[in-house]
Design a protein around this motif. Structure first.
Motif, PDB file in Angstrom:
ATOM      1  N   VAL A  52       1.253  -1.328  -0.238  1.00 23.24           N
ATOM      2  CA  VAL A  52       0.271  -0.489  -0.204  1.00 23.24           C
ATOM      3  C   VAL A  52       0.800   1.758  -0.151  1.00 23.24           C
ATOM      4  O   VAL A  52       1.549   1.331   1.106  1.00 23.24           O
ATOM      5  N   VAL A  53       0.865   1.682  -1.169  1.00 19.96           N
ATOM      6  CA  VAL A  53       2.044   3.105  -1.373  1.00 19.96           C
ATOM      7  C   VAL A  53       0.899   4.197  -0.105  1.00 19.96           C
ATOM      8  O   VAL A  53       0.069   4.993  -0.908  1.00 19.96           O
ATOM      9  N   LEU A  54       1.858   5.005   0.052  1.00 21.97           N
ATOM     10  CA  LEU A  54       1.059   6.176   0.937  1.00 21.97           C
ATOM     11  C   LEU A  54       1.618   7.105   0.653  1.00 21.97           C
ATOM     12  O   LEU A  54       0.886   8.523   1.048  1.00 21.97           O
ATOM     13  N   SER A  55       3.028   7.236  -0.395  1.00 20.56           N
ATOM     14  CA  SER A  55       3.440   8.886  -0.573  1.00 20.56           C
ATOM     15  C   SER A  55       3.979   7.962  -2.101  1.00 20.56           C
ATOM     16  O   SER A  55       3.986   7.136  -2.398  1.00 20.56           O
ATOM     17  N   ASP A  70      14.370   0.884 -12.206  1.00 19.36           N
ATOM     18  CA  ASP A  70      13.606   1.333 -11.665  1.00 19.36           C
ATOM     19  C   ASP A  70      12.494   2.243 -11.645  1.00 19.36           C
ATOM     20  O   ASP A  70      11.724   1.864 -12.458  1.00 19.36           O
ATOM     21  N   LEU A  71      11.828   2.356 -10.759  1.00 18.53           N
ATOM     22  CA  LEU A  71       9.871   2.554 -10.481  1.00 18.53           C
ATOM     23  C   LEU A  71       9.767   3.700  -9.910  1.00 18.53           C
ATOM     24  O   LEU A  71      10.467   4.388  -9.587  1.00 18.53           O
ATOM     25  N   GLU A  72       8.209   4.053 -10.408  1.00 18.56           N
ATOM     26  CA  GLU A  72       7.409   5.405 -10.045  1.00 18.56           C
ATOM     27  C   GLU A  72       6.665   4.883  -8.821  1.00 18.56           C
ATOM     28  O   GLU A  72       5.110   4.262  -9.829  1.00 18.56           O
ATOM     29  N   LEU A  73       5.882   5.145  -7.596  1.00 18.66           N
ATOM     30  CA  LEU A  73       5.243   4.597  -7.191  1.00 18.66           C
ATOM     31  C   LEU A  73       4.052   5.497  -6.793  1.00 18.66           C
ATOM     32  O   LEU A  73       4.655   6.492  -6.256  1.00 18.66           O
ATOM     33  N   THR A  74       3.172   5.703  -7.041  1.00 20.69           N
ATOM     34  CA  THR A  74       1.738   6.975  -6.402  1.00 20.69           C
ATOM     35  C   THR A  74       0.900   6.268  -5.446  1.00 20.69           C
ATOM     36  O   THR A  74       0.392   5.592  -5.343  1.00 20.69           O
ATOM     37  N   ALA A  75       1.014   7.282  -4.577  1.00 19.97           N
ATOM     38  CA  ALA A  75       0.613   7.618  -3.052  1.00 19.97           C
ATOM     39  C   ALA A  75      -1.253   7.107  -3.885  1.00 19.97           C
ATOM     40  O   ALA A  75      -1.311   7.315  -4.609  1.00 19.97           O
ATOM     41  N   GLY A  76      -1.871   5.271  -3.220  1.00 19.46           N
ATOM     42  CA  GLY A  76      -2.930   5.601  -3.380  1.00 19.46           C
ATOM     43  C   GLY A  76      -3.142   3.971  -3.574  1.00 19.46           C
ATOM     44  O   GLY A  76      -3.842   3.165  -4.114  1.00 19.46           O
ATOM     45  N   LYS A  77      -1.552   3.681  -4.826  1.00 21.24           N
ATOM     46  CA  LYS A  77      -1.700   3.020  -5.891  1.00 21.24           C
ATOM     47  C   LYS A  77      -1.781   1.578  -4.074  1.00 21.24           C
ATOM     48  O   LYS A  77      -1.147   1.283  -3.450  1.00 21.24           O
ATOM     49  N   VAL A  78      -2.378   0.198  -4.427  1.00 21.99           N
ATOM     50  CA  VAL A  78      -2.064  -0.984  -4.458  1.00 21.99           C
ATOM     51  C   VAL A  78      -2.326  -2.232  -4.768  1.00 21.99           C
ATOM     52  O   VAL A  78      -2.569  -1.854  -6.214  1.00 21.99           O
ATOM     53  N   LEU A  99       3.253   0.190   3.127  1.00 24.89           N
ATOM     54  CA  LEU A  99       2.672  -0.449   4.221  1.00 24.89           C
ATOM     55  C   LEU A  99       3.377  -1.843   3.278  1.00 24.89           C
ATOM     56  O   LEU A  99       2.553  -1.841   2.121  1.00 24.89           O
ATOM     57  N   PHE A 100       3.822  -2.900   3.784  1.00 21.17           N
ATOM     58  CA  PHE A 100       3.772  -4.184   3.682  1.00 21.17           C
ATOM     59  C   PHE A 100       3.079  -5.335   4.337  1.00 21.17           C
ATOM     60  O   PHE A 100       2.886  -5.230   5.559  1.00 21.17           O
ATOM     61  N   ILE A 101       2.629  -5.346   3.156  1.00 25.03           N
ATOM     62  CA  ILE A 101       0.463  -6.259   3.970  1.00 25.03           C
ATOM     63  C   ILE A 101       1.881  -7.904   3.926  1.00 25.03           C
ATOM     64  O   ILE A 101       1.294  -8.687   2.839  1.00 25.03           O
ATOM     65  N   GLU A 102       2.357  -8.246   4.950  1.00 27.98           N
ATOM     66  CA  GLU A 102       3.308  -9.857   4.927  1.00 27.98           C
ATOM     67  C   GLU A 102       2.262 -10.727   5.180  1.00 27.98           C
ATOM     68  O   GLU A 102       2.171 -10.923   5.811  1.00 27.98           O
TER      69      GLU A 102
END
Length: 122
Positions: A52-55, A70-78, A99-102
């Motif tokens: 869960v990407v928070l920022s 390289d990767l770009e992650l956007t806030a709100g992505k799950v 957050l990592f929900i393992e």
């Protein structure tokens, strides 16, 4: 994480300045991840997880074979993160927060149960 080798690659142990355990029970463990631009992590492992990407942030990821992408992650992505080993580097100009929900091995789901078990709420 259950085995000695997995424990040696536990991100909460290898990189405690970035990974904090915020919840754990017999079926899942939730890690909060934070870093700042330029920060790096050492090699560590995650079991199958939900991310869960928070920022929004940019990273360079180093796989177990040392290949990088390289990767770009956007806030709100799950998204789903299959079990893996990696190291990372914040190559952007923003802090990372996720957050990592393992998922823990051996978890079982009751069949036919679609909601809370117990007396009906009226």
């Amino acid at each position: 994480m259950t085995s000695d080798s997995a424990a040696a690659l536990d991100p909460a142990v290898t990189n405690p300045e970035h990974y904090q355990v915020v919840f754990e029970n017999e079926r899942v463990r939730v890690l909060e991840y934070t870093d700042k631009p330029g920060d790096r992590t050492t090699r560590h492992a995650h079991p199958d997880s939900v991310l869960v990407v928070l920022s929004s942030f940019r990273r360079r990821m180093y796989a177990a074979d040392d290949s990088a992408h390289d990767l770009e992650l956007t806030a709100g992505k799950v998204g789903w993160l299959a079990a893996q080993q990696h190291a990372g580097h914040n190559i952007g100009d923003t802090d990372s927060h996720a957050l990592f929900i393992e998922l823990k091995e051996g978890a079982r789901t009751e069949t036919g149960v679609l909601g809370p078990v117990g007396p009906a709420v009226r």
